[in-house]
Scaffold this motif. Structure first.
Motif, PDB file in Angstrom:
ATOM      1  N   ARG A   1       0.807  -1.227   0.000  1.00  0.00           N
ATOM      2  CA  ARG A   1       0.000   0.000   0.000  1.00  0.00           C
ATOM      3  C   ARG A   1       0.836   1.272   0.000  1.00  0.00           C
ATOM      4  O   ARG A   1       0.543   2.207  -0.707  1.00  0.00           O
ATOM      5  N   GLN A   2       1.845   1.309   0.870  1.00  0.00           N
ATOM      6  CA  GLN A   2       2.655   2.527   0.987  1.00  0.00           C
ATOM      7  C   GLN A   2       4.139   2.156   1.071  1.00  0.00           C
ATOM      8  O   GLN A   2       4.484   1.052   1.500  1.00  0.00           O
TER       9      GLN A   2
ATOM     10  N   LYS B   1       0.944   0.108  -7.511  1.00  0.00           N
ATOM     11  CA  LYS B   1      -0.170   0.846  -6.879  1.00  0.00           C
ATOM     12  C   LYS B   1       0.108   1.145  -5.413  1.00  0.00           C
ATOM     13  O   LYS B   1      -0.708   0.862  -4.535  1.00  0.00           O
TER      14      LYS B   1
ATOM     15  N   ASP C   1       1.627   4.193  -2.594  1.00  0.00           N
ATOM     16  CA  ASP C   1       1.912   5.613  -2.370  1.00  0.00           C
ATOM     17  C   ASP C   1       3.250   5.773  -1.669  1.00  0.00           C
ATOM     18  O   ASP C   1       3.517   5.082  -0.679  1.00  0.00           O
ATOM     19  N   LEU C   2       4.079   6.688  -2.148  1.00  0.00           N
ATOM     20  CA  LEU C   2       5.259   7.083  -1.380  1.00  0.00           C
ATOM     21  C   LEU C   2       4.791   8.096  -0.346  1.00  0.00           C
ATOM     22  O   LEU C   2       4.238   9.142  -0.686  1.00  0.00           O
TER      23      LEU C   2
ATOM     24  N   PHE D   1       5.099  13.223  -5.924  1.00  0.00           N
ATOM     25  CA  PHE D   1       4.387  12.081  -5.345  1.00  0.00           C
ATOM     26  C   PHE D   1       3.121  12.519  -4.620  1.00  0.00           C
ATOM     27  O   PHE D   1       3.174  13.003  -3.496  1.00  0.00           O
ATOM     28  N   THR D   2       2.006  12.361  -5.271  1.00  0.00           N
ATOM     29  CA  THR D   2       0.729  12.662  -4.640  1.00  0.00           C
ATOM     30  C   THR D   2       0.052  11.331  -4.325  1.00  0.00           C
ATOM     31  O   THR D   2      -0.174  10.538  -5.229  1.00  0.00           O
ATOM     32  N   PRO D   3      -0.247  11.094  -3.052  1.00  0.00           N
ATOM     33  CA  PRO D   3      -0.887   9.817  -2.704  1.00  0.00           C
ATOM     34  C   PRO D   3      -2.215   9.650  -3.444  1.00  0.00           C
ATOM     35  O   PRO D   3      -2.947  10.627  -3.632  1.00  0.00           O
ATOM     36  N   VAL D   4      -2.498   8.426  -3.865  1.00  0.00           N
ATOM     37  CA  VAL D   4      -3.737   8.164  -4.583  1.00  0.00           C
ATOM     38  C   VAL D   4      -4.660   7.189  -3.845  1.00  0.00           C
ATOM     39  O   VAL D   4      -5.859   7.153  -4.105  1.00  0.00           O
ATOM     40  N   LEU D   5      -4.122   6.407  -2.927  1.00  0.00           N
ATOM     41  CA  LEU D   5      -4.955   5.415  -2.238  1.00  0.00           C
ATOM     42  C   LEU D   5      -5.835   6.080  -1.176  1.00  0.00           C
ATOM     43  O   LEU D   5      -5.375   6.971  -0.470  1.00  0.00           O
TER      44      LEU D   5
ATOM     45  N   GLN E   1      -6.580   4.810   1.530  1.00  0.00           N
ATOM     46  CA  GLN E   1      -6.007   4.465   2.840  1.00  0.00           C
ATOM     47  C   GLN E   1      -4.913   5.433   3.278  1.00  0.00           C
ATOM     48  O   GLN E   1      -4.535   5.445   4.446  1.00  0.00           O
ATOM     49  N   THR E   2      -4.343   6.182   2.333  1.00  0.00           N
ATOM     50  CA  THR E   2      -3.278   7.121   2.681  1.00  0.00           C
ATOM     51  C   THR E   2      -3.897   8.464   3.053  1.00  0.00           C
ATOM     52  O   THR E   2      -4.348   9.210   2.189  1.00  0.00           O
TER      53      THR E   2
ATOM     54  N   ILE F   1       3.956  12.629   2.513  1.00  0.00           N
ATOM     55  CA  ILE F   1       5.107  13.437   2.923  1.00  0.00           C
ATOM     56  C   ILE F   1       4.630  14.792   3.445  1.00  0.00           C
ATOM     57  O   ILE F   1       3.639  15.322   2.990  1.00  0.00           O
TER      58      ILE F   1
ATOM     59  N   ILE G   1      -1.933   6.564   7.995  1.00  0.00           N
ATOM     60  CA  ILE G   1      -2.580   5.513   7.214  1.00  0.00           C
ATOM     61  C   ILE G   1      -3.845   5.054   7.928  1.00  0.00           C
ATOM     62  O   ILE G   1      -3.851   4.870   9.149  1.00  0.00           O
TER      63      ILE G   1
END
Lengths: 343, 343
Positions: A91-92, A123, A125-126, B22-26, B28-29, B33, B40
């Motif tokens: 996930r991350q 898929k 996220d950083l 890096f833009t989170p897409v999930l 769950q995030t 940063i 999470i």
């Protein structure tokens, strides 16, 4: 004061020594050191998985032939592979880097472009990291976080005698990719005008420089409604990994050379280097395929998968982890493993 | 190809550049940063927090005066501090190390003894890591995992104008501890028969070598039924941290020199070094105290705490983050921050 050299312990000895000191005490910690990822219960119906790897220049990679973009991809993929080895979904990730002034902004952009490509491919996220100066080489430390339904988790220690041993993809290619790159480097150093002759070797070199984590297998197993009885990823070579599964499950194993998947390119190139393809598969490492066991009754569910080979069986004698060669000989499987500290 | 030097960006510029990619897409995030830890959502009533730091020999520590045991403790404490800065409770850590043959097994045991002491002090489990060879110095990469009730989380961006700015403990001591250690090292190199003269300096040196994370404050705030409107830990110095809170919250701030907590030992030693105690507090760094803001209506709840100082107010002009000196002068707060890459 006594001084004991690290080389007397080796990597596994050092890990064992550390492991003995640290016994988890929190009820939330389901599994600490000793599997592909730590397992944490956060109170939901899924476990949280955590895995981490450190890659150090001159030890794990050589920037004279590893493009930074591929290195970024690989650093993510090897951690994602550990999450997959728990039957989990990544996930991350966090990525920490130590770097010196010899890297330009453009070089760092390349590295992160590879990381981004991997984030998209898997898929994930950083979500964090750390940037630091390093007095010498490049250091990359990646942590991956994943999830798995509690009733789907696969540990290393769940195999039973008679379970079928399965492995994905093919083995030994990454190791021969490394031999090719090392040879090209030596030849280039001797004759800088030399043109690289790697046209036919794209597969092997790709397996070394840009390995893929087998997250697709996790989906395939899930679709087949199959939970492996045990699982591990192949980072140190088949020999080392099967020994881990057997030791932790308390089983023995029989593996058949004729069923070990080896690509044609691996056979041909092993011959060029006068190496045994079997040795490359057993001890080469860095394949990042998944090695797992299933109940015999589950065999029907995946027997036609083009991605999975069935290479042997678990047995009930923990003292016998054996390979049966094509000639019919039987030999104990021996781990070479990680020897950086003793080189 | 263009080559842009890393020094033109600096640490914050580099982080900003990475962050933009890096833009989170999930779903769950919740937070990637940009805060002390990533946030999470695992589907329970608590968020999972993840923070990571890398410590590199010759950059973050000097083994000629940092005992390995203290270093192990510190590596854990600084990560625990990041979890505390989200108003969270640390639960697990992973520790990766890169080391060379110059370290003996006994030395590694010392390092892990410090890690273990920290695990016990902060009630966290060590659940994983990686061990690797390093071609040069010691590298330590720690990831901390924690939890926080969803309605208790404190981000950097929640402060409002008129909120009271609070800081725990005292500031500037760790920086002066470093000055003392560096001076002793220079003098020892000039005259190896010299005896160290650090008897009176235990407090400052302890703050540098073995800082404590302020997890006790998190319990204290919880007992007082108080959730900070914003929070950050003081790793780079008060100046840098207050600027982070203001930038992310869209506020300005007024801080009063007379209220900034500075220990007597810090005052005395700053004088010895002809340094300003105020500068040490503002830009020294490594104090690992907590800087946070509270609603004025919450002030009564903690006004008698012996661990918390009230140093100023948030204001509604984001362009004015100011310090009011004892003499009544007003100056803009300026971050020195982390300059490893430009040195």
């Amino acid at each position: 004061m006594t001084r004991t050299e690290l080389s007397t312990l080796g990597e596994f000895g050092l890990i064992e020594r550390i492991n003995q000191q640290f016994t988890p005490v929190l009820p939330q910690t389901i599994k600490g050191i000793g599997d592909d990822a730590a397992v944490i219960d956060t109170g939901s119906d899924e476990y949280t998985l955590v895995s981490t790897d450190m890659l150090i220049e001159g030890v794990h990679f050589d920037l004279s032939y590893a493009p930074l973009k591929h290195l970024g991809f690989k650093a993510v993929a090897v951690n994602v592979s550990d999450i997959a080895a728990m039957n989990g979904t990544p996930r991350q990730i966090t990525v920490s880097i130590g770097l010196s002034n010899r890297f330009s902004v453009e070089a760092i952009d390349e590295l992160y472009a590879g990381i981004q490509t991997a984030c998209e491919a898997y898929k994930v996220d950083l979500v964090g990291g750390d940037t630091s100066a390093s007095r010498s080489g490049l250091v990359l430390s990646v942590t991956a976080i994943g999830t798995v339904k509690k009733d789907k988790i696969a540990y290393r220690n769940g195999a039973q005698p008679n379970d079928v041993i399965c492995v994905t993809g093919d083995l030994g290619a990454a190791y021969l990719g490394l031999q090719l790159l090392e040879r090209e480097k030596r030849e280039f150093l001797e004759n800088p005008n030399m043109q690289p002759q790697l046209e036919d070797k794209a597969y092997l070199i790709g397996r070394q420089l840009k390995p893929e984590a087998r997250t697709n297998i996790i989906y395939e197993l899930n679709d087949a409604d199959l939970v492996p009885t045990s699982m591990i990823d192949v980072s140190d070579g088949l020999a080392s990994e099967i020994l881990h599964l057997c030791k932790q499950s308390g089983t023995g194993a029989q593996i058949f050379e004729e069923h070990i998947p080896v690509a044609d390119e691996t056979f041909l190139t092993a011959d060029e280097f006068k190496l045994s393809p079997l040795t490359s598969a057993l001890n080469g490492g860095e394949d990042y395929e998944l090695l797992f066991t299933i109940k015999q009754t589950d065999y029907e569910k995946i027997k036609n998968s083009p991605h999975i080979s069935f290479i042997g069986f678990m047995t009930n004698d923990p003292s016998a982890v054996e390979i049966v060669t094509k000639g019919g000989g039987r030999f104990p499987v021996q781990a070479q493993g990680w020897q950086h500290l003793t080189r």
